[in-house]
Motif scaffolding. Sequence first.
Motif, PDB file in Angstrom:
ATOM      1  N   GLN A 805       0.788  -1.160   0.093  1.00  0.00           N
ATOM      2  CA  GLN A 805       0.121   0.169  -0.147  1.00  0.00           C
ATOM      3  C   GLN A 805       0.842   1.192   0.070  1.00  0.00           C
ATOM      4  O   GLN A 805       1.981   1.349   0.505  1.00  0.00           O
ATOM      5  N   ARG A 806       0.493   2.216  -0.585  1.00  0.00           N
ATOM      6  CA  ARG A 806       1.134   3.533  -0.658  1.00  0.00           C
ATOM      7  C   ARG A 806       1.152   4.229   0.742  1.00  0.00           C
ATOM      8  O   ARG A 806       0.100   4.536   1.606  1.00  0.00           O
ATOM      9  N   ASN A 807       2.354   4.555   1.400  1.00  0.00           N
ATOM     10  CA  ASN A 807       2.221   5.374   2.754  1.00  0.00           C
ATOM     11  C   ASN A 807       3.538   6.200   2.709  1.00  0.00           C
ATOM     12  O   ASN A 807       4.445   6.101   1.482  1.00  0.00           O
ATOM     13  N   ASP A 808       3.994   6.647   3.761  1.00  0.00           N
ATOM     14  CA  ASP A 808       5.106   7.505   3.742  1.00  0.00           C
ATOM     15  C   ASP A 808       6.240   6.713   3.656  1.00  0.00           C
ATOM     16  O   ASP A 808       7.356   7.366   3.156  1.00  0.00           O
ATOM     17  N   ARG A 809       6.452   5.493   3.948  1.00  0.00           N
ATOM     18  CA  ARG A 809       7.410   4.833   3.854  1.00  0.00           C
ATOM     19  C   ARG A 809       7.587   4.098   2.536  1.00  0.00           C
ATOM     20  O   ARG A 809       8.713   3.541   2.149  1.00  0.00           O
ATOM     21  N   ASN A 810       6.403   4.180   1.810  1.00  0.00           N
ATOM     22  CA  ASN A 810       6.640   3.389   0.428  1.00  0.00           C
ATOM     23  C   ASN A 810       5.697   4.196  -0.385  1.00  0.00           C
ATOM     24  O   ASN A 810       4.511   3.763  -0.759  1.00  0.00           O
ATOM     25  N   THR A 813       4.615   2.377  -3.762  1.00  0.00           N
ATOM     26  CA  THR A 813       3.879   0.922  -3.673  1.00  0.00           C
ATOM     27  C   THR A 813       4.723  -0.270  -4.185  1.00  0.00           C
ATOM     28  O   THR A 813       4.148  -0.977  -4.422  1.00  0.00           O
TER      29      THR A 813
END
Length: 962
Positions: A805-810, A813
């Motif tokens: 999932q898209r998030n601040d760490r990735n 994605t």
Amino acid sequence: MSSLSRELVFLILQFLDEEKFKETVHKLEQESGFFFNMRYFEETVTNGEWDDVEKYLSGFTKVDDNRYSMKIFFEIRKQKYLEALDKRDRAKAVEILVKDLKVFSAFNEELFKEITQLLTLENFRDNEQLSKYGDTKSARGIMLAELKKLIEANPLFRDKLQFPSLKNSRLRTLINQSLNWQHQLCKNPKANPDIKTLFVDHTCGQPNGARAPSPVTNPLMGAVPKAGGFPPLSAHGPFQPAPAPLPTSLAGWMANPSPVPHPSASAGPMGLATANNTAAILKRPRTPPTNNPAMDYQTADSEHVLKRPRPFGISDEVNNLPVNILPVAYTGQSHGQSSYSSDDLPKTVVMSLPQGSTVKSMDFHPVQQILLLVGTNMGDIMVWDLGSRERLAIKNFKVWELGSCSMGLQASLANDYPASVNRVMWSPDGTLFGVAYSKHIVHLYSYHNGDDLRNHLEIEAHVGSVNDLAFSYPNKLCVVTCGDDRFIKVWDANTGSKQYTFEGHEAPVYSVCPHHKESIQFIFSTATDGKIKAWLYDNLGSRVDYDAPGHSSTTMAYSADGTRLFSCGTNKEGDSYIVEWNESEGAVKRTYHGLGKRSVGVVQFDTTKNRFLAAGDEFLVKFWDMDNINLLMTTDAEGGLPASPCIRFNKEGILLAVSTNENGIKILANQEGIRLLRTMENRSFDASRVASAAVVKAPAIGTFPPANPAVGASIGDRAAPVAAMVGMNSDNRSLVDVKPRIADESGEKSRIWKLTEINEQSQCRSLRLPDNLTAMRVSRLMYTNSGLAILALASNAVHKLWKWQRNDRNITTKATASVAPQLWQPSSGILMTNEISDTNPEDAVPCFALSKNDSYVMSASGGKVSLFNMMTFKTMTTFMPPPPAATFLAFHPQDNNIIAIGMEDSSIQIYNVRVDEVKTKLKGHQKRVTGLAFSPVLNVLVSSGADSQVRNSKSMCMCPHG
């Protein structure tokens, strides 16, 4: 009760009649209220069985339902009273007077007094009005003729006086079809099965030819096609020409000046006098004679075996089953009402389209169903091709002939407010579309496919805003408009000349809904004060004056087959209502629950599949089953919807357009809609390919350009042309049986990978994938081509998919060991599960391959090869049952319809999914195939086997266009 349940009651009635259960037949007729048996009614009236007469009538109407019903009961009780007087049975007459006739005193006290005075006469024929009363038999005959006319005129008996036209022993035929089908599925079918019970399913392997019901669905049944539905009638019609006398179905809505829509049926004031002109009464057609199959039950000797053509593919052995208990031969008929579930609703968001300004109205093309017409609050209109996500055409609001405009319009154009689009709508054949603007104007455009959009007509239709428009066909194609000036107007769609003006609303007219019943053309209109009116094309004024629920600004719409009428609206307090109307009574039939009480703007709604309603409300899309007042389900379309979004289904109900907060549109699709859009991805627009959403019945696994540019694509690579749909009322479509094709994929250039040398342990990271499903040994594992997910195939034949999932760490994605992915499943909760071999599942060799765009996975676990949709996890198709079983799968790099399948028997089969055919069979290995790889450049297939050999194969059949 659903339409299928209603039809089942008719089949049971036919069966009971054939088996001579006469009393039960009439009891079921009465209790269901579906069929009024006029012959039985005649017999009971003629025999003077008054208690049975009223008891039978009670299943269809009550005394105070309407004036027709009141007159029917009055005539029966009056006759019963007069017969008691004629027999000099005063006590019985008094009892009838007090118990049966007293109820009518509340409606006509003078008449009741006059009836009472008959008790004082030696012979009631001394009363002048009853002087022509004959004997009992003739009096009953005259009364019966009058009763039949009253029943035929009574709207409560509409559609209940004719029994459906059925083949003899139709229920027996359906049961035999089921038994024959069950027998066809037997592994070792007997030539003469001995079927002694219907209580459990049949199988030849059990005593009495039956077996207990299976706790799981027989996988073979997955291949059984759904029963085809009756072709739906389109609400957008070509409409029937020429007005005619008003049918009874509209009697409640559009009452003629005369009190009775049937001139020969008098529902006027009740009185003592009997009908004295018997000849005139009998001029009206009597109940159909005994040999009329539309009226009477079809009777037949139950032992008679009907001879019908044997359907293709059913063996003689199966077709001629000696089913002694139900001696009706198998029939190939498969007609029946289509059944739907909530899974048929478009709920999956497949794309978002930016519009630049707020969307006010949308309409899908009636034929090319991936074309979407959009109008915005800035006066822009756009045509979108959803297959390519391309905006084909755009037009901004501009008056074409400013010099011919009225002063009022010119003054309106001079202010700073842009003209907003209030409504866009395609004509029934999709060659024209209309646009209603907030400033006086209606524009008609002609559409010639692609971006070919031409000005057709400019009409200054109303003073002020044009609030709605619709196409109708009273005798030629017309456009119906309404506006703030309180008028409804009808215009010739070819010349722009005005045909009719309807006047009578006391507030701005909010919407129009043209329709037809039988040969009657009419228009419903609604105003902002909540008034509903109806008009015939005759300039004689409104035929209806009703209030919309809550006095709301309301839109009206029919179901696709034109049989059910719905409305949805919102009043000034923000209360919203969605209802179904009873046309025969002009009353609300049911009110659906679930709309908000503080709606912002007028809630919009739409209907689909003759089964579902949808409305945009409270930042959601809400769905109802038409036969259930409670909410079926809701969706927020992944967020971003306004409080009252604009919504619109395409004609097949497989796509749903929903407006968003950010001046855009989201397209929601069901499985069939996803399949259609996948088919059209990255192809140039071709109207013949998209004429009907029903063209593609299985997932399309698309094709790439040929490897050699000098070689053109073969005919097989082009989508089959589809005959254009004919008459919208019959809604016939030419359905082309297309084999599965996976959608086109962009010709992405091969990536050039940079090799990285791993020298340090710190360069490696490990991660355990989360798994809340049953822990099973992983048989196969791979990254998706996009690098966004991992797909695994477990030893229990179930697939698992992990997505990052898209998030601040990735942010990208992409797959990474730094962030844990999520085990992903569609909202349906289904799993991609392969068929497993019946023999030794533990000996199976699992294998799978992904299409290049990661949309489809081809997989096998010792059983059939399965094709799954990676978005929905649903099984698209299965093929090539073992033995031998598939042991390795590979897609051709240029054409996903070409698959190399390594087999357990050491052979390699080159299989074309599109035509469901093995093109080439390669030999050379001595043991099962363990690996396959196509060369992306050379026309070569490399294979490996359990015999420790690696082989190259070159064949023209490996070329997708060879």
